[in-house]
Design an enzyme around this catalytic site. Structure first.
Site, mmCIF file in Angstrom:
data_model
loop_
_atom_site.group_PDB
_atom_site.id
_atom_site.type_symbol
_atom_site.label_atom_id
_atom_site.label_comp_id
_atom_site.label_asym_id
_atom_site.label_seq_id
_atom_site.Cartn_x
_atom_site.Cartn_y
_atom_site.Cartn_z
ATOM 1 C CG ASP A 6 -0.405 -0.296 2.497
ATOM 2 O OD1 ASP A 6 0.829 -0.429 2.605
ATOM 3 O OD2 ASP A 6 -1.171 -0.415 3.465
ATOM 4 C CG ASP A 61 1.914 0.034 10.886
ATOM 5 O OD1 ASP A 61 1.319 0.912 11.521
ATOM 6 O OD2 ASP A 61 1.809 -0.102 9.670
#
Length: 884
Positions: A75, A485
């Site tokens: 992404d 993350d």
């Protein structure tokens, strides 16, 4: 698992592995030469500090006509091609430059089955104003080694909601000059008839979509129309050279999700009788049996989804059949991952992509969806039985250091599992993407025979972390990173995957790092955590951590600085003002004289001097962070896109980079602790600054920056205090946006670590530098061998090798024999070979030197039988070591 990546991109806007045949990207429709420059240049070799994965892989595409040709899209981190010989991924979009950073987001991929050398990528990261540029379709005739670009008049959203649906881009399997692209934001369906060189809207397509995740979102991120989400051709309705007659298109519209053309796109109609109330994430066609399979969810994903269905549409009769493996009332997830076994088309598989707890689920049918089995099931709750075993020894951090209670397990099968593909040439091979890695198996058909199939990470070479900060201490690990993350890692060997990310606490995102310059075993990090502390400390160079205590009101990590001697810390967290503490953050006091949100750093010599910057003003504290005073320095950047560092070994020597195109922008230097700054006239723009080992014969440390110098954007090095600069990257190695952090290595001249927003940590070495092992050591040695964990058929051990002699070593080689048939599967912080029971472990380039009285450590995982006795003896350079 993508919140920080959105934030990183916003910061990018405010600011303005690959050796051997790297890819190149043309800036326009035709390849263009590199910009002319008078800058000196150096030849660098660029690699990744290995993490392996670390982010969401929403799409995997196999070519239907050539075995072993596969691609993966990320992404925010570009696209990759599978290398079967090495079982690794090769990055394809590292040539994306600073101005086009949004093109590192890949919303769709298409591999041409007529001409397998052709591949296409639809690129663009955000459809709102976070990305100022429009999207594009990149086309390659050499499998992604080089690209041409066709600009689009609208944006694409590789990191937008709904990005796991697809594929939005498709090549006609009979007339491969024809391609379709589904657009978001109400832009409709687009078509190219010249192999992707130009595009026009299919004006007669009747529905541009209407589904938005959150209409109330004023940022435009969650309130964008997700648009046209997939295109699928029915290859049974065409002949080579003629356009395929039947085309299916998925639309983000819960009442009208699937359309069809039976005249090669001349007219379109809504499929009659289709289910409503759901979005069709995927549409996969089995032309042999005449079935279109559809995976439905009540939302667009990739995080959300509470209900879902699987349907089969008979293309000849128009009959719809609900083939869901669970009753609607029993689903708490949507379906998305969807694949057909092309060797056995009646075999279908699907994923419950949004089943976060206790695990994702994978379903398999051998009779076209008539009946299903699942990857795991409950025996008696909370106990479960798995059809698979998981081996994450190649990426051990995928356990997250967790010890969950049943029915959760670690490692998990995954989450956000929207990409699922069976190899069209091999029924035993399957790959699927998760929010953290690519998993796969090469014995999938064991599922049907009742024996277990093995799932392993198939992700080596695919590096997809967003990097927020980097440090390279003068001793200990050469690299410690702050990541989005997955928190961050301590790399003791750049070529090996670290065994675990930072834990205790495990931040979802680490926002800032620092170490005590004269006491580098003291490290501090700050970060984000939904529930828990936002700061942590280490006294062993980042190997182990303990949590600090937050001041009142803290909502995010912000920036943090350690005193030169580790005696105190200054922290500027989100949600609270700047604070300081003596010791390890058990009690914080508010600093005065400095605004909330300031970026803070420490002087690298004076333990009581700290610095800050906010909105064009530089601040200085000489009392350990208790009080700050605004400097009278003027002409600094007016915004907050600024990063600065103090030079090790020189009190008050500060370098400041940052700014924006509508104001002051560049690189500044102060030698009087920020009282005054001088702007370097030869640097037009700069966004980061870092220091490394001085060049041979130089008295000042090497400077590194991500900047524009002499009209050229790149990574630059100066060995003469900024008087002249050498560009050290090239047009094939740009990695989009590199404005978060940069640092040199204080131990290896020329080595630089560069933070990227989606391609992990890349590091470069000059052609004339590099490490190596020296001769074998002489003198006495001691070995401590300790088993730290063991399970039924394996174990983990740590080994500490100490130089107990009177002279230092320059290179070492330790040997032993295992008594019980143990076999090493992975070893970190060194390299190894094993022949039968005999093991040899050798130093890496960074830990070859071991001073008298010092130690070096490494660890490994290994397989074992019932017995697991330790080695009886260890030898170093022909000498027997004592065993401690």
């Amino acid at each position: 698992m993508r919140r920080t990546r959105i934030l990183t991109a916003v910061l990018a806007l405010a600011a303005g592995l690959l050796a051997g045949g790297p890819p190149a990207l043309a800036a326009g429709d035709r390849p263009e030469p590199a910009a002319a420059t008078t800058l000196a240049a150096d030849t660098y070799t660029w690699k990744n500090a290995r993490i392996d994965g670390g982010g969401f892989v929403p799409g995997i595409v196999f070519n239907r006509s050539e075995k072993d040709l596969a691609y993966a899209r990320t992404d925010i981190g570009g696209a990759y091609r599978w290398q079967e010989a090495t079982k690794t991924w090769t990055p394809l979009l590292d040539a994306v430059g600073w101005d086009d950073w949004g093109h590192t987001g890949v919303v769709s991929l298409a591999s041409d089955s007529v001409d397998p050398d052709r591949v296409y990528a639809a690129v663009g990261t955000y459809t709102n104003d976070w990305d100022p540029g429009n999207g594009a379709v990149l086309r390659s005739t050499d499998r992604g080694a080089t690209w041409r670009k066709a600009a689009l008049p609208f944006k694409l959203g590789g990191n937008m909601p709904g990005r796991g649906m697809g594929e939005r881009l498709a090549v006609d399997p009979h007339r491969n000059s024809v391609l379709y692209l589904g657009a978001p934001s109400g832009k409709g369906l687009w078509r190219s008839t010249d192999s992707g060189a130009s595009w026009s809207q299919v004006t007669n397509f009747p529905n541009v979509g209407n589904y938005v995740q959150d209409p109330s979102d004023t940022s435009g991120y969650a309130s964008d129309n997700q648009g046209i989400v997939w295109v699928t051709f029915d290859e049974s309705t065409g002949t080579p050279g003629s356009a395929t007659r039947t085309v299916y298109v998925g639309v983000a519209d819960k009442d009208n999700a699937v359309y069809r053309s039976t005249d090669a796109g001349a007219t379109w109609e809504r499929l009659a009788g289709q289910p409503t109330g759901y979005l069709a994430h995927k549409g996969v066609l089995d032309a042999e049996n005449g079935y279109l399979y559809l995976a439905y969810s009540d939302t667009g994903g990739p995080y959300d989804g509470g209900k879902g269905r699987l349907y089969r549409y008979a293309t000849a009769t128009g009959t719809w059949t609900d083939i869901s493996p669970a009753a609607e009332a029993d689903t708490y997830y949507g379906f998305s991952g969807l694949t057909v076994d092309r060797q056995n088309p009646g075999t279908v598989m699907a994923t419950a992509y949004s089943s976060w707890w206790p695990d994702t689920q994978i379903f398999r049918s051998k009779d076209s969806g008539g009946t299903w089995t699942q990857a795991w099931s409950y025996t008696s709750y909370p106990n479960r039985e798995n059809r698979y075993t998981m081996d994450v020894s190649s990426s051990p951090w995928l356990t997250w250091g967790a010890n969950p209670s049943p029915p959760e397990q670690t490692p998990k099968l995954g989450w956000m599992t929207e990409a699922l593909e069976i190899d069209p040439f091999d029924s035993d091979r399957m790959m699927y993407g998760t929010g953290a890695t690519v998993y796969g198996t090469e014995n999938l058909t064991n599922w049907d025979s009742g024996s277990r199939f093995t799932i392993t990470p198939m992700v080596r070479g695919l590096e997809e972390t967003a990097v927020n900060d980097l440090v390279s201490p003068p001793s200990g690990a050469p690299l410690i990173s702050a990541l989005g993350d997955i928190g961050g890692f301590r790399h003791t060997d750049l070529t090996e995957v670290p065994s675990m990310m930072f834990t205790q606490p495990n931040f979802t995102t680490t926002t800032s790092l620092d170490f005590a310059e004269s006491k580098p075993d003291t490290v501090v990090r700050s970060g984000n955590l939904d529930s828990g502390p936002h700061i942590a400390f280490s006294t062993d160079n980042g190997a182990n951590w303990f949590a600090g205590t937050d001041p009142s009101g803290v909502s995010g990590g912000g920036t943090v600085a350690a005193a030169a001697d580790g005696s105190r810390f200054v922290w500027s967290p989100e949600g609270a003002g700047v604070h300081y503490a003596t010791g390890f953050g058990t009690s914080w006091s508010a600093s005065s004289g400095i605004p909330a949100g300031a970026v803070v750093e420490s002087d690298r010599v004076d333990p009581k001097t700290f610095y800050g910057f906010k909105s064009g003003k530089f601040y200085v504290s000489t009392d350990g962070g208790a009080t700050f005073t605004a400097s009278s320095a003027s002409g600094l950047p007016g915004g907050d896109s600024v990063r600065f560092k103090a030079l090790p070994g020189a009190k008050g020597d500060i370098w400041l980079a940052g700014g924006a195109g509508d104001g002051a922008y560049g690189l500044w230097h102060s030698t009087d602790a920020g009282a005054t700054f001088t702007k370097l006239p030869n640097v037009q723009e700069a966004d980061t600054v870092g220091f490394g080992k001085a060049a041979p014969g130089a008295s000042y440390q090497t400077l590194f920056t991500s900047a524009e110098i002499d009209g050229v954007r790149g990574i630059f090095r100066s060995t003469d205090k900024g008087a002249s600069w050498t560009r050290i990257n090239d047009d094939a190695h740009q990695w989009g946006w590199t404005g978060a952090a940069i640092t040199g290595d204080p131990r290896v001249y020329g080595r630089v670590y560069v933070a990227t927003n989606g391609r992990g940590v890349v590091y470069g070495d000059a052609a004339d530098t590099g490490g190596g092992t020296g001769p074998g050591p002489a003198g006495a040695c001691q070995v401590t061998y300790r088993i730290t964990n063991q399970w039924a058929d394996g174990f983990q051990a740590d080994v500490r090798l100490t130089n107990t002699g009177s002279t230092g070593w320059n290179g070492w080689s330790l040997t032993w024999s295992f008594p019980d048939g143990q076999k090493i599967s992975q070893l970190w912080n060194a390299s190894h070979t094993q022949s039968g029971p005999d093991v040899t472990v050798r130093n890496t380039d960074w830990n070859a030197a071991v001073a008298a009285g010092s130690s070096v450590s490494f660890g490994f995982t290994a397989g074992r039988s019932a017995a697991n006795s330790g080695p009886a003896a260890f030898e170093l350079g022909g000498r027997t070591c004592t065993v401690g």
